[in-house]
Design a protein around this motif. Structure first.
Motif, PDB file in Angstrom:
ATOM      1  N   HIS A 152       9.826  -0.786  -9.005  1.00  0.00           N
ATOM      2  CA  HIS A 152       9.683  -1.014 -10.443  1.00  0.00           C
ATOM      3  C   HIS A 152       9.261   0.278 -11.145  1.00  0.00           C
ATOM      4  O   HIS A 152       9.895   0.691 -12.115  1.00  0.00           O
ATOM      5  CB  HIS A 152       8.634  -2.096 -10.719  1.00  0.00           C
ATOM      6  CG  HIS A 152       8.922  -3.408 -10.088  1.00  0.00           C
ATOM      7  ND1 HIS A 152       8.081  -4.494 -10.203  1.00  0.00           N
ATOM      8  CD2 HIS A 152       9.966  -3.833  -9.321  1.00  0.00           C
ATOM      9  CE1 HIS A 152       8.588  -5.529  -9.548  1.00  0.00           C
ATOM     10  NE2 HIS A 152       9.728  -5.141  -8.993  1.00  0.00           N
ATOM     11  N   PHE A 153       8.150   0.849 -10.723  1.00  0.00           N
ATOM     12  CA  PHE A 153       7.570   2.073 -11.308  1.00  0.00           C
ATOM     13  C   PHE A 153       7.358   1.941 -12.819  1.00  0.00           C
ATOM     14  O   PHE A 153       7.327   2.926 -13.537  1.00  0.00           O
ATOM     15  CB  PHE A 153       8.453   3.305 -11.035  1.00  0.00           C
ATOM     16  CG  PHE A 153       8.963   3.416  -9.638  1.00  0.00           C
ATOM     17  CD1 PHE A 153       8.180   3.069  -8.555  1.00  0.00           C
ATOM     18  CD2 PHE A 153      10.255   3.884  -9.388  1.00  0.00           C
ATOM     19  CE1 PHE A 153       8.658   3.162  -7.255  1.00  0.00           C
ATOM     20  CE2 PHE A 153      10.738   3.995  -8.090  1.00  0.00           C
ATOM     21  CZ  PHE A 153       9.952   3.624  -7.018  1.00  0.00           C
ATOM     22  N   ASN A 154       7.237   0.713 -13.298  1.00  0.00           N
ATOM     23  CA  ASN A 154       7.274   0.464 -14.733  1.00  0.00           C
ATOM     24  C   ASN A 154       6.633  -0.888 -15.034  1.00  0.00           C
ATOM     25  O   ASN A 154       7.144  -1.930 -14.600  1.00  0.00           O
ATOM     26  CB  ASN A 154       8.738   0.477 -15.196  1.00  0.00           C
ATOM     27  CG  ASN A 154       8.908   0.373 -16.684  1.00  0.00           C
ATOM     28  OD1 ASN A 154       8.067  -0.151 -17.394  1.00  0.00           O
ATOM     29  ND2 ASN A 154      10.023   0.877 -17.187  1.00  0.00           N
ATOM     30  N   PRO A 155       5.516  -0.932 -15.755  1.00  0.00           N
ATOM     31  CA  PRO A 155       4.872  -2.207 -16.066  1.00  0.00           C
ATOM     32  C   PRO A 155       5.775  -3.192 -16.798  1.00  0.00           C
ATOM     33  O   PRO A 155       5.658  -4.407 -16.592  1.00  0.00           O
ATOM     34  CB  PRO A 155       3.687  -1.791 -16.948  1.00  0.00           C
ATOM     35  CG  PRO A 155       3.397  -0.387 -16.539  1.00  0.00           C
ATOM     36  CD  PRO A 155       4.738   0.227 -16.245  1.00  0.00           C
ATOM     37  N   ALA A 156       6.669  -2.696 -17.656  1.00  0.00           N
ATOM     38  CA  ALA A 156       7.573  -3.592 -18.375  1.00  0.00           C
ATOM     39  C   ALA A 156       8.521  -4.288 -17.408  1.00  0.00           C
ATOM     40  O   ALA A 156       8.814  -5.490 -17.544  1.00  0.00           O
ATOM     41  CB  ALA A 156       8.362  -2.812 -19.425  1.00  0.00           C
ATOM     42  N   VAL A 157       9.000  -3.556 -16.412  1.00  0.00           N
ATOM     43  CA  VAL A 157       9.896  -4.140 -15.404  1.00  0.00           C
ATOM     44  C   VAL A 157       9.133  -5.142 -14.538  1.00  0.00           C
ATOM     45  O   VAL A 157       9.632  -6.237 -14.243  1.00  0.00           O
ATOM     46  CB  VAL A 157      10.522  -3.034 -14.536  1.00  0.00           C
ATOM     47  CG1 VAL A 157      11.313  -3.636 -13.367  1.00  0.00           C
ATOM     48  CG2 VAL A 157      11.435  -2.151 -15.388  1.00  0.00           C
ATOM     49  N   SER A 158       7.924  -4.794 -14.135  1.00  0.00           N
ATOM     50  CA  SER A 158       7.113  -5.717 -13.328  1.00  0.00           C
ATOM     51  C   SER A 158       6.832  -6.999 -14.097  1.00  0.00           C
ATOM     52  O   SER A 158       6.860  -8.105 -13.536  1.00  0.00           O
ATOM     53  CB  SER A 158       5.799  -5.051 -12.912  1.00  0.00           C
ATOM     54  OG  SER A 158       6.034  -3.976 -12.028  1.00  0.00           O
ATOM     55  N   LEU A 159       6.545  -6.875 -15.394  1.00  0.00           N
ATOM     56  CA  LEU A 159       6.297  -8.053 -16.223  1.00  0.00           C
ATOM     57  C   LEU A 159       7.535  -8.947 -16.270  1.00  0.00           C
ATOM     58  O   LEU A 159       7.437 -10.177 -16.143  1.00  0.00           O
ATOM     59  CB  LEU A 159       5.900  -7.630 -17.632  1.00  0.00           C
ATOM     60  CG  LEU A 159       5.684  -8.767 -18.636  1.00  0.00           C
ATOM     61  CD1 LEU A 159       4.548  -9.675 -18.183  1.00  0.00           C
ATOM     62  CD2 LEU A 159       5.410  -8.207 -20.028  1.00  0.00           C
ATOM     63  N   VAL A 160       8.697  -8.351 -16.421  1.00  0.00           N
ATOM     64  CA  VAL A 160       9.943  -9.122 -16.451  1.00  0.00           C
ATOM     65  C   VAL A 160      10.147  -9.857 -15.130  1.00  0.00           C
ATOM     66  O   VAL A 160      10.465 -11.058 -15.104  1.00  0.00           O
ATOM     67  CB  VAL A 160      11.138  -8.189 -16.746  1.00  0.00           C
ATOM     68  CG1 VAL A 160      12.461  -8.869 -16.391  1.00  0.00           C
ATOM     69  CG2 VAL A 160      11.138  -7.782 -18.209  1.00  0.00           C
ATOM     70  N   PHE A 161       9.943  -9.173 -14.018  1.00  0.00           N
ATOM     71  CA  PHE A 161      10.125  -9.807 -12.715  1.00  0.00           C
ATOM     72  C   PHE A 161       9.075 -10.884 -12.458  1.00  0.00           C
ATOM     73  O   PHE A 161       9.333 -11.837 -11.716  1.00  0.00           O
ATOM     74  CB  PHE A 161      10.113  -8.769 -11.601  1.00  0.00           C
ATOM     75  CG  PHE A 161      11.406  -8.029 -11.468  1.00  0.00           C
ATOM     76  CD1 PHE A 161      12.611  -8.711 -11.366  1.00  0.00           C
ATOM     77  CD2 PHE A 161      11.443  -6.646 -11.448  1.00  0.00           C
ATOM     78  CE1 PHE A 161      13.816  -8.037 -11.246  1.00  0.00           C
ATOM     79  CE2 PHE A 161      12.636  -5.961 -11.330  1.00  0.00           C
ATOM     80  CZ  PHE A 161      13.826  -6.662 -11.221  1.00  0.00           C
TER      81      PHE A 161
END
Length: 232
Positions: free
Chosen positions: A67-76
């Motif tokens: 992910h390397f990205n809080p926005a991506v982790s939130l989506v997942f």
């Protein structure tokens, strides 16, 4: 399929975000050192970042999902790919990794360990650019996983390479990277006071992508008409 425990996944997220930020900041410093041509400096910054994303997602994706990205982790997390209980560890790893990446870049170029950025990046056009940039990133990731999972590293690397140039904000698209870039007063910096607008825009873009792509990627069965029985 091999599964990795949360500790290893969190370390992979921290390492990946660290190397990503070190690339963004370090290549910006190198470009600024070698040329006064802003377009050429941005090109160098772009190519290094896109190339590093391909490498990092390829080697760390099998461990943590890269992910390397809080926005991506939130989506997942919202689409139930990442368990809610794992989200805090991912977020901490990403933000800490990003800050360490800035420190690493500064040490490599003999700069102060951390500096407060003074580069102004604010205004409606910048915020809208971040909505678009993050929307596109999440859309690419979700579609890539759905249709061509092996191509995801290249899809993300190429998308970010393009987004550097078609967005007014040069496509941060990542709250952890934005925070890390507020700690460098170099080519890639952003004033800390400008962070809230960027982070809100990035999260909004990610959520819009989740909703739209969730609908778009959900196929519906095709109902075939049943021929009417011939009258006897």
């Amino acid at each position: 399929m091999v599964s990795f425990d949360l500790r290893r996944r969190a370390v992979a997220e921290a390492l990946g975000t660290c190397l990503l930020v070190a690339t963004v900041v370090g290549s910006g410093i190198m470009a600024e050192t070698l040329t006064r041509d802003t377009a050429l400096a941005l090109l160098g910054n772009t190519m290094a970042t896109g190339a590093m994303l391909v490498v990092l997602i390829t080697i760390l994706g099998p461990i943590s999902g890269a992910h390397f990205n809080p926005a991506v982790s939130l989506v997942f997390c919202l689409n139930r790919t990442l368990p809610m209980r794992d989200l805090p560890a991912y977020l901490v790893a990403q933000f800490v990794g990003g800050v360490v990446g800035t420190i690493a870049a500064h040490l490599m170029f003999a700069l102060p360990v951390l500096e407060i950025a003074t580069k102004l990046r604010t205004g409606p056009s910048q915020w809208f650019s971040e909505i678009v940039a993050t929307f596109g990133l999440v859309a690419v990731i979700l579609s890539g996983i759905r249709f061509e999972q092996r191509a995801v590293p290249w899809l993300v690397g190429l998308y970010i390479t393009a987004a550097y140039w078609f967005t007014a904000s040069t496509s941060f698209a990542n709250p952890a990277v934005a925070v890390a870039r507020a700690l460098t007063n170099t080519f890639s910096g952003i004033r800390p006071v400008d962070l809230p607008g960027f982070i809100v825009a990035e999260l909004l873009g990610a959520l819009i992508a989740l909703v739209l792509m969730g609908w778009l990627l959900r196929p519906q069965p095709i109902q075939q008409s049943v021929p009417a029985k011939a009258e006897s």
